[in-house]
Write a protein that holds these residues in place. Structure first.
Motif: not given
Length: 332
Positions: A176-190
């Motif tokens: 099942v395809r899993r989303p790819f995220y990057v988190e920093t102190a300010e928020g999340r990017m997908e």
């Protein structure tokens, strides 16, 4: 109301005086220190108000030395008498440089040290490192960077603690395809199937997208406040706001190839960027801050870049504390 550390130590002090304070700090912590040494140091402190201010900084640093990296604390505190002349000079130079930069250098060093050494992946100052994650995703860590990697059945996640990374995502191999995220102190990017870079700054995340797109969701904004950044764009965001998009350029990804590209970049900005890749302090005198710099410079050799600047532009690089502190000034 008490006086903060940043207020008490905000005034500049002659580097020669800080050098002397560093020498005294080493001397008084040597195993062979005598009462006469202590009296001599007291006389030096009383000789001028600037000496007294320099020693106040030295005492502040001394109170915090227990948390300094061992490579500095050991030469300074444990066996200074056994160091050869060059080794002692190097230790004094580092110590004097820290005194000059207090409190910012101390706070920055402690923050970076704490964030870096407990991270899953990390790089030292001036180092770049390429890694391949379990799903085939390719990541490049820039200088002084640290990140954690967390993959599970629901999502793929990178937490950027400090520094900068370049990511080229791979097609997920899970059923099942899993989303790819990057988190920093300010928020999340997908990542929406993409190649992009993320840089953690103080109170701000910088994003540049080179392929496909990235969805930004700042930490303190409602879910509807997300924004999608397309290939060829870049932006910055805080925990509660996203800046207007700009056009990304080749210089936004040049660091991944070991280069610093400057196209009419102000010298002050150039020095700040180059300073990320070398140990110590690189300062730009306001008199030359607006000088425009253009060219391609190798990040793996910052000292060579300084030589290139001096030979090409009307500036000089004044070195103090054995090169730990460098100031760019107008050429005489």
């Amino acid at each position: 109301m008490g006086t903060s550390v940043s207020t008490r130590f905000s005034h500049s002090i002659d580097p020669k005086v800080l050098d002397q304070a560093a020498e005294w700090l080493m001397q008084l912590n040597a195993s062979h220190v005598s009462d006469e040494d202590r009296r001599a140091c007291a006389r030096w402190q009383q000789a001028s108000p600037e000496h007294a201010r320099a020693w106040a900084r030295a005492e502040l640093l001394m109170n915090k030395l227990g948390g300094l990296p061992a490579e500095l604390a050991m030469p300074v505190l444990d066996r200074p008498a056994q160091l050869d002349r060059a080794g002692r000079r190097k230790a004094v130079a580092k110590l004097a440089g820290l005194l000059a930069a207090l409190p910012a250098a101390w706070l920055g060093w402690r923050l970076f040290d704490r964030q870096q050494w407990s991270a899953d992946q990390r790089t030292a100052i001036g180092e770049r490192r390429e890694i391949r994650l379990a799903d085939g995703t390719h990541v490049i860590l820039n200088t002084a960077s640290a990140m954690d990697v967390s993959y599970d059945a629901q999502r793929r996640l990178i937490r950027l603690r400090c520094g900068e990374i370049m990511i080229e995502t791979a097609t997920d191999t899970a059923a099942v395809r899993r989303p790819f995220y990057v988190e920093t102190a300010e928020g999340r990017m997908e990542a929406l199937g993409t190649r992009f870079s993320v840089r953690q700054e103080e109170g701000r995340t910088q994003l540049a997208v080179f392929e496909s797109a990235v969805r930004i969701a700042p930490r303190k904004m409602p879910p509807s406040g997300f924004r999608i950044i397309q290939a060829g764009q870049k932006t910055g965001f805080s925990a509660s706001a996203i800046e207007a998009e700009q056009i990304s350029a080749r210089d936004d990804e040049a660091w991944a190839h070991g280069m610093l590209l400057a196209d009419r970049m102000r010298l002050a900005e150039f020095a700040a960027e180059l300073g990320r890749y070398r140990s110590g302090v690189l300062h730009c005198d306001p008199a030359v801050a607006d000088l425009l710099i253009s060219g391609t410079f190798p990040l793996d050799d910052p000292e060579r870049v300084l030589s290139m600047l001096v030979s090409t532009y009307p500036v000089s690089a004044v070195q103090r504390f054995s090169g730990y502190w460098v100031t760019l000034i107008p050429r005489a």
